[in-house]
Design an enzyme around this catalytic site. Sequence first.
Site, PDB file in Angstrom:
ATOM      1  N   CYS A 288      35.609  72.939 116.243  1.00 27.22           N
ATOM      2  CA  CYS A 288      35.361  71.671 115.786  1.00 27.22           C
ATOM      3  C   CYS A 288      36.049  71.633 114.370  1.00 27.22           C
ATOM      4  O   CYS A 288      35.263  72.465 113.612  1.00 27.22           O
ATOM      5  CB  CYS A 288      34.026  71.438 115.767  1.00 27.22           C
ATOM      6  SG  CYS A 288      33.603  69.703 114.710  1.00 27.22           S
TER       7      CYS A 288
ATOM      8  N   CYS B  92      33.510  70.329 111.471  1.00 27.62           N
ATOM      9  CA  CYS B  92      32.570  71.087 111.400  1.00 27.62           C
ATOM     10  C   CYS B  92      32.795  72.173 110.459  1.00 27.62           C
ATOM     11  O   CYS B  92      32.058  72.498 109.404  1.00 27.62           O
ATOM     12  CB  CYS B  92      32.248  71.802 112.795  1.00 27.62           C
ATOM     13  SG  CYS B  92      31.614  70.746 114.127  1.00 27.62           S
TER      14      CYS B  92
END
Length: 104
Positions: free
Chosen positions: A28, A31
């Site tokens: 991600c 993230c």
Amino acid sequence: MKDLDANTFDKAIQEAKFAVVDFWADWCVPCKRVAPILEELSEEYKGKVEFFKLNVDENPEIASKMKIISIPTMIIFKEGKPVDKIVGALPKQSIKEAIDRNLE
């Protein structure tokens, strides 16, 4: 920031008076953008807020239990109960505002 997993999640959340859990995954990109912001905030709020992270790929049962649909998602817990949810790679100020309004 401490890493949590299925074995440590419940205990850590129950023991923390006030906690922020970052639900993330290795793949991600957003993230990865939010991670250094949370590291900074963990220093700024040292002694007031505990910061944790939980990899959703390695702990799908916790992600499901917490109804994590997209990542990054940060859930703010107060005395073991979820009180707020932040979804997306928001700027530091937005995350800080969510923490502050729940700290009171």
